[in-house]
Design an enzyme around this catalytic site. Structure first.
Site, PDB file in Angstrom:
ATOM      1  N   GLY A   1       0.842  -1.190   0.000  1.00 15.06           N
ATOM      2  CA  GLY A   1       0.000   0.000   0.000  1.00 15.06           C
ATOM      3  C   GLY A   1       0.877   1.239   0.000  1.00 15.06           C
TER       4      GLY A   1
ATOM      5  N   CYS B   1       6.378  -0.427   7.229  1.00 14.13           N
ATOM      6  CA  CYS B   1       6.035   0.823   6.545  1.00 14.13           C
ATOM      7  C   CYS B   1       7.207   1.284   5.698  1.00 14.13           C
ATOM      8  CB  CYS B   1       5.676   1.905   7.573  1.00 14.13           C
ATOM      9  SG  CYS B   1       5.188   3.463   6.813  1.00 14.13           S
ATOM     10  N   LEU B   2       6.925   1.647   4.454  1.00 13.56           N
ATOM     11  CA  LEU B   2       7.988   2.121   3.560  1.00 13.56           C
ATOM     12  C   LEU B   2       8.623   3.406   4.094  1.00 13.56           C
ATOM     13  CD1 LEU B   2       6.259   1.507   0.100  1.00 13.56           C
ATOM     14  CD2 LEU B   2       8.062   0.118   1.164  1.00 13.56           C
TER      15      LEU B   2
ATOM     16  N   GLU C   1      -2.971   3.191   6.048  1.00 10.27           N
ATOM     17  CA  GLU C   1      -2.852   4.228   5.008  1.00 10.27           C
ATOM     18  C   GLU C   1      -3.629   5.495   5.382  1.00 10.27           C
ATOM     19  OE1 GLU C   1      -0.585   3.603   3.196  1.00 10.27           O
ATOM     20  OE2 GLU C   1      -0.521   1.437   3.025  1.00 10.27           O
TER      21      GLU C   1
ATOM     22  N   GLN D   1       3.122   9.954   1.734  1.00  6.41           N
ATOM     23  CA  GLN D   1       4.464   9.362   1.724  1.00  6.41           C
ATOM     24  C   GLN D   1       5.312   9.824   0.547  1.00  6.41           C
ATOM     25  OE1 GLN D   1       2.638   5.232   2.288  1.00  6.41           O
ATOM     26  NE2 GLN D   1       4.585   4.998   3.368  1.00  6.41           N
TER      27      GLN D   1
ATOM     28  N   HIS E   1      -1.672   7.624   7.585  1.00 10.89           N
ATOM     29  CA  HIS E   1      -0.711   8.471   6.852  1.00 10.89           C
ATOM     30  C   HIS E   1      -1.376   9.781   6.415  1.00 10.89           C
ATOM     31  CE1 HIS E   1       2.945   6.133   6.511  1.00 10.89           C
ATOM     32  NE2 HIS E   1       2.322   5.080   5.993  1.00 10.89           N
TER      33      HIS E   1
HETATM   34  O1  GNR Z   1       4.195  -2.609   2.485  1.00  8.06           O
HETATM   35  C1  GNR Z   1       3.554  -2.465   3.519  1.00  8.06           C
HETATM   36  N1  GNR Z   1       3.225  -3.553   4.258  1.00  8.06           N
HETATM   37  C2  GNR Z   1       2.354  -3.504   5.344  1.00  8.06           C
HETATM   38  C3  GNR Z   1       2.301  -4.619   6.185  1.00  8.06           C
HETATM   39  C4  GNR Z   1       1.436  -4.625   7.254  1.00  8.06           C
HETATM   40  C5  GNR Z   1       0.623  -3.542   7.496  1.00  8.06           C
HETATM   41  C6  GNR Z   1       0.677  -2.431   6.682  1.00  8.06           C
HETATM   42  C7  GNR Z   1       1.531  -2.408   5.610  1.00  8.06           C
HETATM   43  S1  GNR Z   1       1.565  -1.034   4.560  1.00  8.06           S
HETATM   44  C8  GNR Z   1       3.198  -1.104   3.964  1.00  8.06           C
HETATM   45  C9  GNR Z   1       3.446  -0.047   2.914  1.00  8.06           C
HETATM   46  C10 GNR Z   1       3.292   1.317   3.530  1.00  8.06           C
HETATM   47  O2  GNR Z   1       4.122   1.864   4.208  1.00  8.06           O
HETATM   48  N2  GNR Z   1       2.136   1.917   3.363  1.00  8.06           N
HETATM   49  O3  GNR Z   1       1.908   3.097   3.945  1.00  8.06           O
HETATM   50 NI    NI Z   2       3.136   3.135   5.735  1.00 12.71          NI
END
Ligand code: GNR
Ligand code: NI
Length: 163
Positions: free
Chosen positions: A46, A93-94, A136, A51, A139
């Site tokens: 996601g 989270c990225l 998300e 971001q 965020h």
């Molecule tokens: O890639 C992502 N994996 C994830 C795993 C568990 C719960 C949420 C996520 S979202 C994350 C990508 C991201 O940072 N989205 O904002």
């Molecule tokens: Ni995230």
């Protein structure tokens, strides 16, 4: 199409609150297409517009194993239907690279959103989609998964990130 740069904690731009999308135009299509390219390139499931330093209420997601099922959520909103029904999930989270932490969230939600054309949709999702959409939407509100952790853990993550 272009791959965008993903902001990382503790960048203050991750704390901005996103504004609703009003125009369902070509520019919105371009943004979602760039966001999907960025999400796939970074290996995420996601991505919220915040971001990539775009402060509008736009989310892209692909929860499929084959990574061939892109989903777009514009102006998403949710309501908790049952605050006693909870789900713990190891989240990443990225914007907080290298960190995986168990986070507990409500599992029973009502979700509404608009698609790329501006048409309205609603659903009562379950499982990974409830976790991911809440992650998300956080965020878009300037909230990060580290906010759910203890101050000690958050401090350690910040320290590591500033090295
Ligand atoms: O890639 C992502 N994996 C994830 C795993 C568990 C719960 C949420 C996520 S979202 C994350 C990508 C991201 O940072 N989205 O904002
Ligand atoms: Ni995230």
């Amino acid at each position: 199409m272009a791959k965008l740069k993903v902001l990382t904690f503790p960048d203050p731009r991750l704390r901005k609150v996103a504004v609703p999308v009003k125009k369902f135009d070509k520019s919105l299509e371009n943004i979602t297409s760039d966001m999907l390219e960025t999400m796939y390139a970074e290996g995420g499931i996601g991505l919220a517009a915040t971001q990539v330093d775009i402060h509008e209420r736009i989310i892209v997601m692909d929860l499929s194993e084959e990574q061939n099922d892109p989903k777009i959520f514009i102006n998403p909103e949710y309501k908790i239907l049952n605050d006693k029904s909870l789900l713990s999930f190891s989240e990443g989270c990225l914007s907080v690279p290298g960190v995986n932490e168990e986070i507990t969230r409500p599992d029973s939600i009502y979700l509404s959103w608009q698609d790329i054309k501006g048409n309205f949709h609603e659903a009562e999702p379950s499982g990974l989609l409830t976790v991911c959409i809440q992650h998300e939407i956080d965020h878009l509100e300037g909230k990060l998964m580290v906010d759910y952790l203890s101050p000690l853990k958050r401090g350690r993550i910040r320290k590591k990130a500033s090295k």
